[in-house]
Design an enzyme around this catalytic site. Sequence first.
Site, PDB file in Angstrom:
ATOM      1  N   TYR A  54      46.181  27.701  16.146  1.00  0.00           N
ATOM      2  CA  TYR A  54      46.962  28.934  16.183  1.00  0.00           C
ATOM      3  C   TYR A  54      46.663  29.938  15.076  1.00  0.00           C
ATOM      4  O   TYR A  54      46.999  31.103  15.208  1.00  0.00           O
ATOM      5  CB  TYR A  54      48.460  28.599  16.134  1.00  0.00           C
ATOM      6  CG  TYR A  54      48.951  27.984  17.411  1.00  0.00           C
ATOM      7  CD1 TYR A  54      49.143  28.765  18.546  1.00  0.00           C
ATOM      8  CD2 TYR A  54      49.217  26.625  17.494  1.00  0.00           C
ATOM      9  CE1 TYR A  54      49.587  28.207  19.724  1.00  0.00           C
ATOM     10  CE2 TYR A  54      49.658  26.054  18.677  1.00  0.00           C
ATOM     11  CZ  TYR A  54      49.842  26.849  19.787  1.00  0.00           C
ATOM     12  OH  TYR A  54      50.272  26.291  20.956  1.00  0.00           O
ATOM     13  N   LEU A  55      46.116  29.460  13.982  1.00  0.00           N
ATOM     14  CA  LEU A  55      45.936  30.364  12.855  1.00  0.00           C
ATOM     15  C   LEU A  55      44.535  30.950  12.853  1.00  0.00           C
ATOM     16  O   LEU A  55      43.550  30.201  12.767  1.00  0.00           O
ATOM     17  CB  LEU A  55      46.192  29.605  11.550  1.00  0.00           C
ATOM     18  CG  LEU A  55      47.582  28.975  11.476  1.00  0.00           C
ATOM     19  CD1 LEU A  55      47.740  28.176  10.197  1.00  0.00           C
ATOM     20  CD2 LEU A  55      48.664  30.038  11.573  1.00  0.00           C
TER      21      LEU A  55
END
Length: 751
Positions: A709-710
């Site tokens: 997600y990052l």
Amino acid sequence: MSGDHAQKHRQMESGSVDYNSYKHKDKHKEREHNHKEHKRDKERENSKSGNSEHKSSSEKKHREKEKERLKHKEKQKEEKFHSSDGKYRDKENGFVSSLSIKVEEDNGYHHNIKHEKAPKRERDEDEYEHKPKKVKVESEKKVKKRKQEDDDSDYGKREEKKPKKRTKEIKKDTTGGKKKAKNEPEEKWKWWEEEKYTDGSKWRFLEHKGPVFPPPYEPLPDRIRFYYDGKAMKLSPGAEEVATFYAKMLEHEYTTKDIFRKNFFKDWRKEMTSEEKSKITELKKCDFTEMNEYFKAQSEARKQMSKEEKQKIKEENERILQEYGYCVMDNHRERIGNFRIEPPGLFRGRGDHPKMGKLKRRIRPEDIIINCSKDSVHPKPPPGTRWKDIRHDNKVTWLVSWTENIQGSIKYIMLNPSSRIKGEKDWQKYEMARRLKKCVERIRAQYREDWRSKEMRIRQRAVALYFIDKLALRAGNEKDEGETADTVGCCSLRVEHIRLHPQMDGQDFVVEFDFPGKDSIRYYNKVPVEKRVFKNLQLFLENKQGKDDLFDRLNTSILNKHLQELMDGLTAKVFRTYNASITLQQQLKELTSPDENIPEKILSYNRANRAVAVLCNHQRAPPKTFEKSMHNLQSKIDEKKKQLSAAKKELKAAKADAKMLHDEKSKKAVETKKKAVQRISEQLMKLEVQATDREENKQIALGTSKLNYLDPRISVAWCKKWGVPIEKIYNKTQREKFAWAIDMTDEDFEF
DNA sequence: TGCAAGACTTAGGATTGTGGTA
DNA sequence: TACCACAATCCTAAGTCTTGCA
């Protein structure tokens, strides 16, 4: 999870985004034309290399042709380059290599890395594809020199620079990849500097050796017996194999679960001979303990193996990896993610999965579909067997597939996350999230407006979207009842999963969520919401029972269709990526302070990462040894404190001596003691930081958000800005996965 | 148009490897 | 050298979203 955390990320966005590329209509046409030319080139290459006689050396020939073509192109580009005023442009970052990069004319591909620092420009909403670049190997000295030049030059000048050359190809060992010296530094292929296929195809050439099958079942020695109703019983090989699956799990919680036992017993009986079937009628009368102990002893013996034996096994595994763990995709040797076929065993569904304990059958070559190039050397099935099918579908990325027998779903063998095909997709995912950043305020305004709609379906859609945005909930597809564990996401929330509190803990309009999410991980959160959302929820709940859908006029396809209208390519999960990344960026800004040392900075990073993991509800079971390890760490801290206090005393004494004696020796002693105090203080600080980090991490899994997600460019930029070595944030595998980001990002990157 | 199949990403737990310490 | 704890890696289930077909 506290509600206020989930809200935090909403306050974060400020300022503008550097959207680095834009489209000129006519340039676009030109680019399309060029690309088609290039495509045709490639296709010609492929069709040429596609005859059947060359099988044994097909890949080699293919490579040679490609080399030739590249050589020719390189020459052309060299000529073009030298005839222009182009200069090499440096990469501001120096993390990965000293390759120099020249920026091509704007060919319309988005996101040239050099542009991260560039002046902000407008660009079309639907544009996100990356811009290919050409690279050439250059000495470090030159790089430095060029860096200086680049720093001095302006953006416009950079844009004019002409491309030079594409990357060096990675050599493939056509003998099946005999071991390359492990430490031999292989030049990394910078796929992110090359052109992407835009015709939906995933590759032009694909060759691999097929999957590795698990070893056949080895019957138990006669001395290891199974008992039924207290009597020893020799099982037929088929029944015995399935019994061993259960015996291996005897200590696992699964075997205490009724569904697991029931499913296992039912499937086990199917493998029994009729005689066994008539005898073995109750699981509780089965005694697998001898088998269980046998496997434990085996595992123990493996641990006790000599160094040499272990080394032998390691070497054999390495050999298999080299032979089967790589494929050749478009001239590059790429690592395969999972090249081993899943061994048979008992299905371990998570949560209350209705099928847990069922027999996962052994996969045979006849179940396997192979996907590869027509003109490649096709993988051979084990002697005396055949594949189910051989396909040549370059619109998909998988190499091998089969259908599993539990859910009837398809399993795939695909490439490793470090591969071009995965990396490109990953990069694209974050670009999509950055596009969302650009229009998220408009979307928020829209759904707030929709809360007042006359139509129930629109209100439901708007409230669901609000939750997805605010709480980073998953979309929540419908699931087959009875086939899977009962878990939900946003669109599939039921009345029983929320409670409304007009007032709670001194806050108004609080929604209490409590539901099983993905992997049956509990999502529990109390969130204050806006009055209109609250009123809408009250309305949705009217005349409904606990089992009824909260959003009865909504599902994920309706929602995603709507999102698609708001932004091209937008789906529910983009919000999760966007909110995770923007939260990391904001938290890093908030938490990092210049006076921190490296361990403290890493703690800040982990805290920012943790904020995201909390937002996304990434939980883990607390490690079994957690209490003990915390206790050990605390003992170390106490011990270190004692050491420090003793060292301080010694320093004081040394100072007193020095004051009295005024000689060199005592002065030296003071210095030594000072250094000791300093060293021990640092050690203590590190231990304390470690303890804080570990405590805060007890039930939170950081890996999932970091990996999925990052946007890695945020982390890379942060590392560069604060001088934190990237190795402190990403381990080797992660650095391989995020090589593209590490290579292209400078410290000014803004998500 | 709706549904199932297919393709791919995301996920936590299990297993294995590694480095520090007794 | 053995043991332990933690990190890294592997494994595969469980999601999301797209595609294809009746």
